[in-house]
Design a protein around this motif. Structure first.
Motif, PDB file in Angstrom:
ATOM      1  N   ALA A 117       1.168   2.055   8.041  1.00 44.67           N
ATOM      2  CA  ALA A 117       2.237   2.765   8.541  1.00 44.67           C
ATOM      3  C   ALA A 117       3.579   2.447   7.812  1.00 44.67           C
ATOM      4  O   ALA A 117       4.215   3.231   7.480  1.00 44.67           O
ATOM      5  N   GLU A 118       3.691   0.866   7.310  1.00 42.01           N
ATOM      6  CA  GLU A 118       4.682   0.609   6.754  1.00 42.01           C
ATOM      7  C   GLU A 118       4.824   1.272   5.396  1.00 42.01           C
ATOM      8  O   GLU A 118       5.868   1.681   4.883  1.00 42.01           O
ATOM      9  N   LEU A 119       3.780   1.418   4.694  1.00 38.41           N
ATOM     10  CA  LEU A 119       3.820   1.895   3.365  1.00 38.41           C
ATOM     11  C   LEU A 119       4.167   3.527   3.408  1.00 38.41           C
ATOM     12  O   LEU A 119       4.791   3.920   2.779  1.00 38.41           O
ATOM     13  N   LEU A 120       3.745   4.115   4.524  1.00 35.93           N
ATOM     14  CA  LEU A 120       4.032   5.491   4.776  1.00 35.93           C
ATOM     15  C   LEU A 120       5.415   5.638   4.929  1.00 35.93           C
ATOM     16  O   LEU A 120       6.180   6.690   4.163  1.00 35.93           O
ATOM     17  N   VAL A 121       5.821   4.869   5.880  1.00 35.15           N
ATOM     18  CA  VAL A 121       7.485   4.866   6.089  1.00 35.15           C
ATOM     19  C   VAL A 121       8.279   4.628   4.941  1.00 35.15           C
ATOM     20  O   VAL A 121       9.282   5.382   4.640  1.00 35.15           O
ATOM     21  N   GLN A 122       7.873   3.573   4.350  1.00 37.48           N
ATOM     22  CA  GLN A 122       8.527   3.315   2.921  1.00 37.48           C
ATOM     23  C   GLN A 122       8.597   4.475   1.822  1.00 37.48           C
ATOM     24  O   GLN A 122       9.552   4.813   1.251  1.00 37.48           O
ATOM     25  N   ARG A 123       7.567   5.239   1.887  1.00 39.22           N
ATOM     26  CA  ARG A 123       7.348   6.266   0.816  1.00 39.22           C
ATOM     27  C   ARG A 123       8.082   7.565   1.566  1.00 39.22           C
ATOM     28  O   ARG A 123       8.900   8.140   0.566  1.00 39.22           O
ATOM     29  N   ALA A 124       8.322   7.679   2.719  1.00 40.41           N
ATOM     30  CA  ALA A 124       9.020   8.676   3.337  1.00 40.41           C
ATOM     31  C   ALA A 124      10.408   8.425   3.222  1.00 40.41           C
ATOM     32  O   ALA A 124      11.256   9.416   2.582  1.00 40.41           O
ATOM     33  N   ALA A 125      10.711   7.063   3.251  1.00 42.66           N
ATOM     34  CA  ALA A 125      12.200   6.819   3.136  1.00 42.66           C
ATOM     35  C   ALA A 125      12.629   6.920   1.660  1.00 42.66           C
ATOM     36  O   ALA A 125      13.635   7.580   1.459  1.00 42.66           O
ATOM     37  N   ALA A 126      11.719   6.445   0.833  1.00 37.76           N
ATOM     38  CA  ALA A 126      12.063   6.577  -0.842  1.00 37.76           C
ATOM     39  C   ALA A 126      12.247   8.142  -1.070  1.00 37.76           C
ATOM     40  O   ALA A 126      13.166   8.475  -1.753  1.00 37.76           O
ATOM     41  N   THR A 127      11.439   8.948  -0.422  1.00 36.18           N
ATOM     42  CA  THR A 127      11.476  10.444  -0.709  1.00 36.18           C
ATOM     43  C   THR A 127      12.836  11.034  -0.328  1.00 36.18           C
ATOM     44  O   THR A 127      13.369  11.622  -1.075  1.00 36.18           O
ATOM     45  N   ALA A 128      13.002  10.728   0.847  1.00 38.24           N
ATOM     46  CA  ALA A 128      14.297  11.145   1.755  1.00 38.24           C
ATOM     47  C   ALA A 128      15.621  10.585   0.773  1.00 38.24           C
ATOM     48  O   ALA A 128      16.666  11.495   0.825  1.00 38.24           O
TER      49      ALA A 128
ATOM     50  N   LEU B  28       7.803  18.278  -0.307  1.00 36.42           N
ATOM     51  CA  LEU B  28       8.161  16.681  -0.066  1.00 36.42           C
ATOM     52  C   LEU B  28       8.812  16.732   1.222  1.00 36.42           C
ATOM     53  O   LEU B  28       8.501  15.597   1.831  1.00 36.42           O
ATOM     54  N   VAL B  29       9.438  17.803   1.581  1.00 39.44           N
ATOM     55  CA  VAL B  29       9.943  17.671   3.014  1.00 39.44           C
ATOM     56  C   VAL B  29       8.772  17.485   4.104  1.00 39.44           C
ATOM     57  O   VAL B  29       8.683  16.748   5.059  1.00 39.44           O
ATOM     58  N   VAL B  30       7.523  18.507   3.961  1.00 32.72           N
ATOM     59  CA  VAL B  30       6.419  18.459   4.677  1.00 32.72           C
ATOM     60  C   VAL B  30       5.554  17.028   4.639  1.00 32.72           C
ATOM     61  O   VAL B  30       5.061  16.465   5.649  1.00 32.72           O
ATOM     62  N   ARG B  31       5.559  16.747   3.378  1.00 33.70           N
ATOM     63  CA  ARG B  31       4.942  15.599   3.036  1.00 33.70           C
ATOM     64  C   ARG B  31       5.449  14.292   3.793  1.00 33.70           C
ATOM     65  O   ARG B  31       4.955  13.334   4.625  1.00 33.70           O
ATOM     66  N   CYS B  32       6.910  13.991   3.783  1.00 34.43           N
ATOM     67  CA  CYS B  32       7.774  13.133   4.691  1.00 34.43           C
ATOM     68  C   CYS B  32       7.396  13.005   5.967  1.00 34.43           C
ATOM     69  O   CYS B  32       7.136  12.179   6.601  1.00 34.43           O
ATOM     70  N   ARG B  33       7.262  14.331   6.523  1.00 27.65           N
ATOM     71  CA  ARG B  33       7.039  14.606   8.082  1.00 27.65           C
ATOM     72  C   ARG B  33       5.765  14.201   8.314  1.00 27.65           C
ATOM     73  O   ARG B  33       5.495  13.339   9.495  1.00 27.65           O
ATOM     74  N   LEU B  34       4.647  14.393   7.689  1.00 31.63           N
ATOM     75  CA  LEU B  34       3.406  14.200   7.630  1.00 31.63           C
ATOM     76  C   LEU B  34       3.116  12.624   7.626  1.00 31.63           C
ATOM     77  O   LEU B  34       2.669  11.640   8.113  1.00 31.63           O
ATOM     78  N   ASP B  35       4.097  11.842   6.732  1.00 34.90           N
ATOM     79  CA  ASP B  35       4.005  10.390   6.558  1.00 34.90           C
ATOM     80  C   ASP B  35       4.469   9.840   7.855  1.00 34.90           C
ATOM     81  O   ASP B  35       4.032   8.724   8.284  1.00 34.90           O
ATOM     82  N   TYR B  36       5.730  10.295   8.308  1.00 35.01           N
ATOM     83  CA  TYR B  36       6.243   9.420   9.468  1.00 35.01           C
ATOM     84  C   TYR B  36       5.410   9.806  10.864  1.00 35.01           C
ATOM     85  O   TYR B  36       5.389   8.878  11.626  1.00 35.01           O
ATOM     86  N   THR B  37       4.823  10.939  10.721  1.00 36.95           N
ATOM     87  CA  THR B  37       3.993  11.245  12.100  1.00 36.95           C
ATOM     88  C   THR B  37       2.745  10.425  11.919  1.00 36.95           C
ATOM     89  O   THR B  37       2.412   9.655  13.074  1.00 36.95           O
ATOM     90  N   THR B  38       2.137  10.114  10.501  1.00 31.26           N
ATOM     91  CA  THR B  38       0.973   9.520  10.618  1.00 31.26           C
ATOM     92  C   THR B  38       1.035   8.070  10.913  1.00 31.26           C
ATOM     93  O   THR B  38       0.391   7.104  11.418  1.00 31.26           O
ATOM     94  N   ALA B  39       2.396   7.604  10.426  1.00 27.69           N
ATOM     95  CA  ALA B  39       2.927   6.172  10.519  1.00 27.69           C
ATOM     96  C   ALA B  39       2.898   5.763  12.170  1.00 27.69           C
ATOM     97  O   ALA B  39       2.508   4.917  12.763  1.00 27.69           O
ATOM     98  N   ALA B  40       3.300   6.711  12.802  1.00 25.11           N
ATOM     99  CA  ALA B  40       3.543   6.640  14.165  1.00 25.11           C
ATOM    100  C   ALA B  40       2.367   6.555  14.871  1.00 25.11           C
ATOM    101  O   ALA B  40       2.020   5.747  15.710  1.00 25.11           O
ATOM    102  N   ASN B  41       1.376   7.394  14.553  1.00 20.78           N
ATOM    103  CA  ASN B  41       0.061   7.477  14.991  1.00 20.78           C
ATOM    104  C   ASN B  41      -0.953   6.115  14.794  1.00 20.78           C
ATOM    105  O   ASN B  41      -1.649   5.526  15.403  1.00 20.78           O
ATOM    106  N   LEU B  42      -0.456   5.661  13.701  1.00 22.40           N
ATOM    107  CA  LEU B  42      -1.263   4.352  13.069  1.00 22.40           C
ATOM    108  C   LEU B  42      -0.702   3.331  13.956  1.00 22.40           C
ATOM    109  O   LEU B  42      -1.516   2.210  14.405  1.00 22.40           O
ATOM    110  N   LEU B  43       0.582   3.025  14.280  1.00 23.34           N
ATOM    111  CA  LEU B  43       1.100   2.028  15.067  1.00 23.34           C
ATOM    112  C   LEU B  43       0.524   2.179  16.638  1.00 23.34           C
ATOM    113  O   LEU B  43       0.420   1.201  17.244  1.00 23.34           O
ATOM    114  N   VAL B  44       0.543   3.353  16.906  1.00 25.66           N
ATOM    115  CA  VAL B  44      -0.049   3.630  18.518  1.00 25.66           C
ATOM    116  C   VAL B  44      -1.424   3.093  18.416  1.00 25.66           C
ATOM    117  O   VAL B  44      -1.986   2.443  19.388  1.00 25.66           O
ATOM    118  N   GLU B  45      -2.280   3.447  17.385  1.00 27.18           N
ATOM    119  CA  GLU B  45      -3.620   3.018  17.138  1.00 27.18           C
ATOM    120  C   GLU B  45      -3.823   1.495  17.403  1.00 27.18           C
ATOM    121  O   GLU B  45      -4.660   0.916  17.919  1.00 27.18           O
TER     122      GLU B  45
END
Length: 127
Positions: free
Chosen positions: A37-48, A58-75
């Motif tokens: 999750a941390e890596l995905l959020v870092q990638r989304a932040a760097a892209t943004a 890139l916009v949809v990849r960022c959205r996918l990154d942070y939603t996937t990160a949230a799901n990983l944290l819930v898991e």
């Protein structure tokens, strides 16, 4: 090495509430999800932070990154809660609140994986 919240890690007591092997597996599984999750959020932040305008992919990849990160944290929170069993609800410790907060935050529409995945597929698979 410090544990969560800066506290000293506790030595696990084999046989107390599960085997050391179970505890080790849970710790590793949860740590892996959190690191992912941390890596995905870092990638989304760097892209943004890139100079605008961002391309649609890139916009949809960022959205996918942070939603996937949230799901990983819930898991991760769910895995901890599930492995703690009844102790999680009766201990008075921080785990029930962590579990509740993670699951509640993940209900936010911006963190819903299905629309993010659909938008990602639409852009990536476009002819």
């Amino acid at each position: 090495m410090q544990g969560a919240g800066g506290a000293e890690p506790r030595a696990h007591t084999p046989g107390a509430a599960g085997s050391a092997r179970d505890t080790d597996h849970t710790l590793a599984a949860v740590a892996g999800r959190i690191a992912g999750a941390e890596l995905l959020v870092q990638r989304a932040a760097a892209t943004a932070d890139m100079h605008p305008p961002l391309s649609p992919d890139l916009v949809v990849r960022c959205r996918l990154d942070y939603t996937t990160a949230a799901n990983l944290l819930v898991e991760a929170a769910n895995h901890l809660f599930r492995e703690a069993r009844a102790r999680a609800t009766s201990s008075g410790g921080p785990l029930p609140r962590l579990w509740r907060d993670a699951n509640t935050a993940a209900m936010h529409p911006a963190l819903n994986l299905r629309p993010a995945a659909h938008a990602f597929a639409k852009v990536v698979l476009a002819p």
